[in-house]
Design an enzyme around this catalytic site. Structure first.
Site, PDB file in Angstrom:
ATOM      1  CG  LEU A 114      -6.655   4.693 -21.927  1.00 15.34           C
ATOM      2  CD1 LEU A 114      -6.306   6.059 -21.382  1.00 15.34           C
ATOM      3  CD2 LEU A 114      -5.400   3.948 -22.317  1.00 15.34           C
ATOM      4  N   GLY A 115     -10.325   3.088 -19.215  1.00 17.33           N
ATOM      5  CA  GLY A 115     -11.197   1.972 -18.867  1.00 17.33           C
ATOM      6  C   GLY A 115     -10.456   0.657 -19.038  1.00 17.33           C
TER       7      GLY A 115
ATOM      8  CD  GLU B 149      18.329   8.207  -4.983  1.00 15.73           C
ATOM      9  OE1 GLU B 149      18.767   8.924  -4.072  1.00 15.73           O
ATOM     10  OE2 GLU B 149      19.041   7.463  -5.656  1.00 15.73           O
TER      11      GLU B 149
ATOM     12  CB  SER C 154       5.860   8.627  -0.115  1.00 18.39           C
ATOM     13  OG  SER C 154       5.892   8.599  -1.524  1.00 18.39           O
ATOM     14  CD  GLU C 155       5.365   5.678   3.339  1.00 21.93           C
ATOM     15  OE1 GLU C 155       4.211   5.415   2.985  1.00 21.93           O
ATOM     16  OE2 GLU C 155       6.366   5.414   2.632  1.00 21.93           O
TER      17      GLU C 155
END
Length: 182
Positions: free
Chosen positions: A137-138, A162, A165-166
């Site tokens: 979309l710039g 929850e 990511s680690e």
């Protein structure tokens, strides 16, 4: 930053006594019970992230087909096509992992690793797809009148709650090492 529709607050219990009749599970098993509920919650967060990843792809694809430069839709440009292709691959990969985790849970089979994999893949797909949508979309991707900026804000939290990511990577690695223990 994101999920503004969610009213979130703190609960603080000091010197709180719970009658035996109101205990969930057995006394002393609270941590184990809490950890087992995370697995199911991770599938739910993966589902939320999939929705954001899909909405980001739909937004980018629609914009790419309607926005024109030099009398042609930007969807004709290879760079835009590559962004859309990568968005689609991330979405479908994460969807398959999420379905696998949900199927294992429904079948009452172990699913700790699969739930963590689904949550990791889906949350990172949501963030990456939202970022890519903003790229497609710039400058319009950054304005609040377009949904892409909201998708980015909403995607970010899915990599945090929850388990970050680690943490998902630690859960997955722990399960892999159990599977291939020597």
């Amino acid at each position: 930053l994101g999920i503004r529709a969610s009213s979130t607050g703190n609960l603080i219990f000091e010197d709180c006594r719970v009658p035996k009749a109101n205990l969930l599970g057995r006394l002393g098993d609270g941590f184990k019970l809490a950890m087992s509920t995370l697995d199911g919650g991770r599938i739910g967060i993966a589902g939320q992230a999939l929705g954001i990843a899909k909405a980001s792809l739909e937004c980018a694809a629609h914009y790419a087909q309607t926005r024109k430069t030099f009398d042609a839709p930007i969807a004709k440009h290879q760079a835009i096509q590559f962004l859309l292709a990568d968005m689609a691959v991330r979405l479908e990969s994460a969807r398959l992992l999420t379905h696998r985790a949900a199927n294992l849970k429904s079948a009452k089979r172990p699913y700790t690793k699969e739930a963590a994999m689904a949550k990791l893949a889906a949350s990172e797909a949501a963030t990456a797809n939202a970022h890519a949508a903003i790229q497609v979309l710039g400058g319009m991707g950054y304005v609040t009148e377009m949904p892409a900026e909201r998708y980015y804000r909403d995607a970010r939290i899915t990599e945090i709650y929850e388990g970050t990511s680690e943490i998902q990577r630690l859960v997955i690695a722990g399960q892999v090492l159990k599977e291939f223990a020597i």
